[in-house]
Design an enzyme around this catalytic site. Structure first.
Site, PDB file in Angstrom:
ATOM      1  CD  GLU A   1     -10.095   3.863  -1.124  1.00 12.28           C
ATOM      2  OE1 GLU A   1     -11.026   4.198  -0.369  1.00 12.28           O
ATOM      3  OE2 GLU A   1      -8.965   3.592  -0.699  1.00 12.28           O
TER       4      GLU A   1
ATOM      5  CG  HIS B   1      -4.410   2.036  -2.088  1.00 12.05           C
ATOM      6  ND1 HIS B   1      -4.513   2.636  -0.860  1.00 12.05           N
ATOM      7  CD2 HIS B   1      -5.669   2.022  -2.602  1.00 12.05           C
ATOM      8  CE1 HIS B   1      -5.792   2.954  -0.615  1.00 12.05           C
ATOM      9  NE2 HIS B   1      -6.512   2.602  -1.671  1.00 12.05           N
TER      10      HIS B   1
ATOM     11  CD  GLU C   1      -6.350   2.598   7.053  1.00  9.40           C
ATOM     12  OE1 GLU C   1      -6.697   1.519   7.590  1.00  9.40           O
ATOM     13  OE2 GLU C   1      -6.814   3.007   5.974  1.00  9.40           O
TER      14      GLU C   1
ATOM     15  CG  ASP D   1      -2.307   0.628   0.838  1.00  8.92           C
ATOM     16  OD1 ASP D   1      -2.302   1.812   0.434  1.00  8.92           O
ATOM     17  OD2 ASP D   1      -3.348  -0.045   0.943  1.00  8.92           O
TER      18      ASP D   1
ATOM     19  CE1 TYR E   1     -14.413  -3.489   3.949  1.00  6.40           C
ATOM     20  CE2 TYR E   1     -13.519  -1.287   4.293  1.00  6.40           C
ATOM     21  CZ  TYR E   1     -13.709  -2.395   3.488  1.00  6.40           C
ATOM     22  OH  TYR E   1     -13.173  -2.417   2.227  1.00  6.40           O
TER      23      TYR E   1
ATOM     24  CG  ASP F   1     -11.462  -0.538   9.094  1.00  2.00           C
ATOM     25  OD1 ASP F   1     -12.521  -1.138   8.785  1.00  2.00           O
ATOM     26  OD2 ASP F   1     -10.949   0.347   8.373  1.00  2.00           O
TER      27      ASP F   1
HETATM   28  C1  TNX Z   1     -10.910   1.812   2.016  1.00  2.74           C
HETATM   29  S1  TNX Z   1     -11.554  -0.963   1.124  1.00  2.74           S
HETATM   30  C2  TNX Z   1      -9.819   1.152   1.499  1.00  2.74           C
HETATM   31  C3  TNX Z   1      -8.633   0.917   2.348  1.00  2.74           C
HETATM   32  C4  TNX Z   1      -8.768   1.575   3.700  1.00  2.74           C
HETATM   33  C5  TNX Z   1     -10.171   1.343   4.228  1.00  2.74           C
HETATM   34  C6  TNX Z   1     -10.393   1.894   5.601  1.00  2.74           C
HETATM   35  C7  TNX Z   1     -10.573  -0.596   0.101  1.00  2.74           C
HETATM   36  C8  TNX Z   1     -10.566  -1.499  -1.020  1.00  2.74           C
HETATM   37  N1  TNX Z   1      -9.825   0.529   0.267  1.00  2.74           N
HETATM   38  O1  TNX Z   1      -7.477   1.369   1.671  1.00  2.74           O
HETATM   39  O2  TNX Z   1      -7.821   1.027   4.558  1.00  2.74           O
HETATM   40  O3  TNX Z   1     -11.087   1.962   3.345  1.00  2.74           O
HETATM   41  O4  TNX Z   1     -11.657   1.508   6.110  1.00  2.74           O
END
Ligand code: TNX
Length: 517
Positions: free
Chosen positions: A315, A252, A458, A180, A406, A408
């Site tokens: 993303e 990422h 994180e 990442d 999730y 987290d």
């Molecule tokens: C989104 S889920 C992300 C991660 C982050 C996460 C935090 C995903 C495919 N990308 O890079 O860690 O949210 O909740």
């Protein structure tokens, strides 16, 4: 007199039924009368094909395994019998009478799961097993968890401990998010700077990203050598857990670009990212970069079992491609009308590469947006929408929606909870998740391979914090992934969880007690 006796017997039967505390809850459980006592001279009879199950029981029950013989009294016998009439390779039948215990697996994995259930029939620390007949098999074939050693590195020992915990609850997939922006965690011999440079960041954001409170001033680093990964994969294989590696692209990507700036779009000298959140520094789509990333992935082929390789895909801000003359020229040359189509092109190149090696691509649900072949498996994270769309278009799907899986996100609203990224996914919500969304046709529903829990790290700086966020929510998800809907009951899960928590405690797991406010 009769009635009193009847009542007594009924209470007894209820008490013995209540001792069946297996998680995930088996498909059928028929409690019997009495119990099997494990003695120092109890024979552990293991068929050659059931080696892993035999080793598990031998180590946990302190019995010496011997080769298969006919059933006899005072024995625990484990066999593999593909004719066991259970509708899944991973299924098993477990029969406990006062005289003997029989575990029959449909495969070696089935025998192993039968052994895991047997261990859970023992009261923690106890030596007797209640009489019962269990027939059991999983609802889904993909029962997983994702660890994120990229944001905060996890030592190998913690990964191995986590694999044991997955296997204990009959989960069979460990997804490792190996790269990442904040760190590259896998040794690639052809490109040593990926770890020499990309595995260490000079410091880390303190507190939430949006609060912008500054940095801790301390370096964070670590990576797995290829030998480490081979060891992790072998340890997992012995426990019927498949390890799925993820190499993130084209977003990422900052740690890799810091190591090899020619992979980026701007030529700017970047450092490994020290903040959190979506990052504009993405890979370029030059042919050399595509080949570089294919070479990286190719080094993983002999290490990981396949057939799946995860390439991320999530993303990806398009700003740098919009501003880059090279990216615009590439789009023109390929006849692509938008940057999102360039994203699609990038993913398709990786899909073709993997397919040509007999492997299968997995990507986060963004891979649907630029157009991808149905050969790609879609991991639905932005709710279940992506998964529904993908199943309708003929993709295989893994349900990993942030709304349910999730881990987290906060699990409680108490002000004493440790800092988390946000969100709210309490235990009961996880338990109530159904990976098959309503509205799918039976054929589309069969595309849903299963589900997995995400431990984005994180805000999980230590292994103890990963465990705190994972358990018991991942235990609830294990039941979601294994147990048929009609057999599920949250109240009954909580009852069994109280006993399961004792097992977690004995294993030194830093779980969040379900009863805690
Ligand atoms: C989104 S889920 C992300 C991660 C982050 C996460 C935090 C995903 C495919 N990308 O890079 O860690 O949210 O909740």
């Amino acid at each position: 007199m009769r009635t009193t006796l009847g009542l007594l017997l009924a209470t007894f039967a209820a008490a013995s039924a209540a001792e069946i505390n297996v998680i995930p809850r088996p498909v059928t459980v028929v409690p019997g009368q009495g119990a099997f006592r494990i003695r120092s001279n109890t024979a552990l009879v293991v068929a050659p094909a059931a080696g892993a199950a035999g080793r598990l029981l031998a180590s946990r029950l302190a019995l010496k395994p011997s080769e298969a013989r006919n059933a006899r009294d005072n024995s625990i016998r484990i066999t593999v019998d593909p004719s066991v009439s259970i509708p899944s390779r991973e299924g098993y039948v477990l029969e406990v009478t006062a005289r003997r215990v029989e575990v029959r697996g449909n495969s070696e994995a089935g025998a192993y799961y039968g052994a895991q259930s047997l261990l859970q029939l023992l009261a923690p620390g106890g030596g007797s097993i209640p009489c019962v007949r269990i027939e059991d098999y999983p609802r889904f074939s993909w029962r997983g968890a994702m660890l994120d050693p990229a944001r905060h590195f996890l030592p190998k020992a913690e990964v191995l401990k986590f694999i044991d915990l997955l296997a204990m609850q009959k989960m069979n997939l460990l997804h490792l998010h190996l790269t990442d922006d904040q760190g590259w965690r896998v040794e690639i011999k052809r490109y040593p700077r990926l770890t020499q440079v990309g595995s260490i960041r000079k410091e880390t954001r303190v507190g939430l990203e949006r609060e912008a409170r500054g940095f801790d001033g301390k370096p964070h680093g670590g990576f797995y050598s290829q030998d480490d990964l081979r060891e992790i994969v072998a340890y997992a294989r012995d426990r019927f857990v498949t390890v799925l590696p993820e190499i993130e692209m084209p977003g990422h990507a900052q740690a890799a670009i810091a190591a090899y700036p020619e992979l980026g779009n701007t030529g700017e000298k970047l450092e490994v990212f020290t903040r959190w959140g979506v990052n504009k520094n993405v890979f370029n789509v030059n042919e050399n970069t595509i080949l570089f990333l294919q070479n990286v992935i190719e080094e993983l082929f002999p290490i990981f079992p396949g057939p799946f390789i995860h390439i991320g895909g999530d993303e990806v801000p398009l700003d740098q491609w919009k501003a880059s003359p090279a990216a615009q020229a590439r789009m023109k040359e390929l006849g692509l009308k938008s940057e999102i189509e360039l994203h699609g092109y990038f993913i398709r190149r990786m899909d073709q590469f993997l397919t040509s090696h007999g492997l299968r691509l997995v990507g986060w649900d963004e891979i649907l947006e630029g157009g991808v072949d149905p050969s790609a498996t879609v991991m639905s994270w932005r709710g279940s929408k992506g998964g529904i769309a993908a199943a309708r278009r003929g993709h295989d799907v893994v349900m990993a929606p942030n709304t349910y899986t999730y881990f987290d996100y906060y699990q409680a609203k108490a002000p004493t909870e440790p800092l988390a990224i946000g969100g709210f996914v309490p235990l009961e919500k996880v338990y109530e998740f159904d990976p098959v969304p309503s509205g799918l046709s039976p054929e589309e529903a069969r595309r849903i391979l299963g589900t997995q829990g995400q431990l984005w790290s994180e805000y999980m700086p230590t292994p103890a914090q990963v465990e705190y966020m994972a358990f018991p929510r991942l235990t609830a998800l294990a039941e979601v992934a294994w147990t048929p809907v009609p057999q599920k009951s949250y109240q009954d899960f909580l009852r069994r969880l109280a006993v399961y928590e004792e097992r977690l405690r004995a294993l030194g797991v830093n779980f969040r007690a379900a009863a805690k406010q």
